[in-house]
Write an enzyme that holds these catalytic residues in place. Sequence first.
Site, PDB file in Angstrom:
ATOM      1  N   HIS A  62      -1.877  -5.156   1.880  1.00 24.51           N
ATOM      2  CA  HIS A  62      -3.189  -5.817   1.798  1.00 24.51           C
ATOM      3  C   HIS A  62      -2.933  -7.270   1.418  1.00 24.51           C
ATOM      4  CE1 HIS A  62      -7.215  -6.976   0.577  1.00 24.51           C
ATOM      5  NE2 HIS A  62      -6.643  -7.530  -0.485  1.00 24.51           N
ATOM      6  N   GLU A 109     -10.362 -10.096  -6.521  1.00 27.07           N
ATOM      7  CA  GLU A 109      -9.333  -9.054  -6.484  1.00 27.07           C
ATOM      8  C   GLU A 109      -8.343  -9.185  -7.645  1.00 27.07           C
ATOM      9  OE1 GLU A 109      -9.352  -8.576  -1.606  1.00 27.07           O
ATOM     10  OE2 GLU A 109      -7.664  -9.535  -2.599  1.00 27.07           O
ATOM     11  N   ASN A 127      -1.120  -0.139   7.554  1.00 27.69           N
ATOM     12  CA  ASN A 127      -0.504  -1.436   7.865  1.00 27.69           C
ATOM     13  C   ASN A 127       0.257  -2.052   6.686  1.00 27.69           C
ATOM     14  OD1 ASN A 127      -2.749  -2.048   6.392  1.00 27.69           O
ATOM     15  ND2 ASN A 127      -3.823  -3.132   8.028  1.00 27.69           N
ATOM     16  N   TYR A 142     -12.413  -2.299  -1.907  1.00 31.16           N
ATOM     17  CA  TYR A 142     -12.951  -2.432  -0.543  1.00 31.16           C
ATOM     18  C   TYR A 142     -14.479  -2.446  -0.503  1.00 31.16           C
ATOM     19  CZ  TYR A 142      -8.384  -1.914   1.758  1.00 31.16           C
ATOM     20  OH  TYR A 142      -7.100  -2.117   2.218  1.00 31.16           O
ATOM     21  N   LYS A 159       0.839  -1.198   0.000  1.00 30.86           N
ATOM     22  CA  LYS A 159       0.000   0.000   0.000  1.00 30.86           C
ATOM     23  C   LYS A 159       0.886   1.266   0.000  1.00 30.86           C
ATOM     24  CE  LYS A 159      -3.028  -1.753   3.361  1.00 30.86           C
ATOM     25  NZ  LYS A 159      -4.349  -1.874   4.078  1.00 30.86           N
TER      26      LYS A 159
HETATM   27  N1  UDP Z   1      -8.845  -0.713   8.715  1.00 34.92           N
HETATM   28  C1  UDP Z   1      -8.783   0.372   9.571  1.00 34.92           C
HETATM   29  N2  UDP Z   1      -9.471   0.317  10.764  1.00 34.92           N
HETATM   30  C2  UDP Z   1     -10.183  -0.783  11.132  1.00 34.92           C
HETATM   31  C3  UDP Z   1     -10.232  -1.881  10.265  1.00 34.92           C
HETATM   32  C4  UDP Z   1      -9.557  -1.822   9.064  1.00 34.92           C
HETATM   33  O1  UDP Z   1      -8.120   1.373   9.274  1.00 34.92           O
HETATM   34  O2  UDP Z   1     -10.784  -0.763  12.231  1.00 34.92           O
HETATM   35  C5  UDP Z   1      -8.128  -0.645   7.425  1.00 34.92           C
HETATM   36  C6  UDP Z   1      -6.792  -1.396   7.438  1.00 34.92           C
HETATM   37  O3  UDP Z   1      -5.864  -0.659   6.636  1.00 34.92           O
HETATM   38  C7  UDP Z   1      -7.164  -2.718   6.807  1.00 34.92           C
HETATM   39  C8  UDP Z   1      -8.213  -2.297   5.779  1.00 34.92           C
HETATM   40  O4  UDP Z   1      -8.930  -1.254   6.414  1.00 34.92           O
HETATM   41  O5  UDP Z   1      -6.037  -3.360   6.227  1.00 34.92           O
HETATM   42  C9  UDP Z   1      -9.171  -3.394   5.338  1.00 34.92           C
HETATM   43  O6  UDP Z   1      -9.776  -3.964   6.471  1.00 34.92           O
HETATM   44  P1  UDP Z   1      -9.932  -5.541   6.637  1.00 34.92           P
HETATM   45  O7  UDP Z   1     -10.900  -5.783   7.760  1.00 34.92           O
HETATM   46  O8  UDP Z   1     -10.264  -6.155   5.307  1.00 34.92           O
HETATM   47  O9  UDP Z   1      -8.500  -6.015   7.130  1.00 34.92           O
HETATM   48  P2  UDP Z   1      -7.340  -6.836   6.371  1.00 34.92           P
HETATM   49  O10 UDP Z   1      -8.024  -7.907   5.538  1.00 34.92           O
HETATM   50  O11 UDP Z   1      -6.579  -5.835   5.528  1.00 34.92           O
HETATM   51  O12 UDP Z   1      -6.489  -7.419   7.459  1.00 34.92           O
HETATM   52 MG    MG Z   2      -9.545  -7.704   4.131  1.00 30.23          MG
END
Ligand code: UDP
Ligand code: MG
Length: 162
Positions: free
Chosen positions: A125, A136, A122, A50, A10
């Site tokens: 992805h 995706e 983080n 997303y 990212k």
């Molecule tokens: N995210 C965030 N706050 C939250 C949950 C998610 O900022 O409380 C962001 C984070 O960057 C995350 C992305 O949204 O990677 C997508 O969320 P997901 O639940 O799909 O998590 P991932 O699959 O990336 O672990």
């Molecule tokens: Mg996710």
Amino acid sequence: MNESALVIIKPDGIQRGLIGPVLDRYDTPFLRLVGIKMAKVTRALAAAHYEQLRNKPFFEEIINYLSGKLNGIGSVLVMVYYGDQAIKRCRAIAGATNPEEANPRSIRGAFGRITTKGVYENVVHVSSNAKEARREIRLWFTPAEVRGFSQHIQQSKAKGRS
Ligand code: UDP
Ligand code: MG
């Protein structure tokens, strides 16, 4: 079972010079890199990526994040890894979603942060499951690009989706 996982470095990962360290962590005997490219991220592409989170309170923030508005970086690096339990392996290497909860030795634990606005920056992805991975991969790669590694995507379950 062999499967494919989409991994994205990212904008924060690009900005902080983490392309090398991230690729290095995914360079394991269990994962084969079958697709890789830089991609410009429009707002529409980020929103499509997303789409399952569109009702979350943080949706706008993560669209801004993925499309580079938070970091001033408009491109990301997108990879497809293939192998036995590739999704589980790729997610373990990434670490937990919240960088504060992630294993400190994982990518997110080592390099992620929570912004003052509360966004989890983080670094990477990773697809959550095989269905999400297929969707995706078709979103981020053109049909011609996917043809190059289509043998690494389970075609039977993807019928009617291309
Ligand atoms: N995210 C965030 N706050 C939250 C949950 C998610 O900022 O409380 C962001 C984070 O960057 C995350 C992305 O949204 O990677 C997508 O969320 P997901 O639940 O799909 O998590 P991932 O699959 O990336 O672990
Ligand atoms: Mg996710």
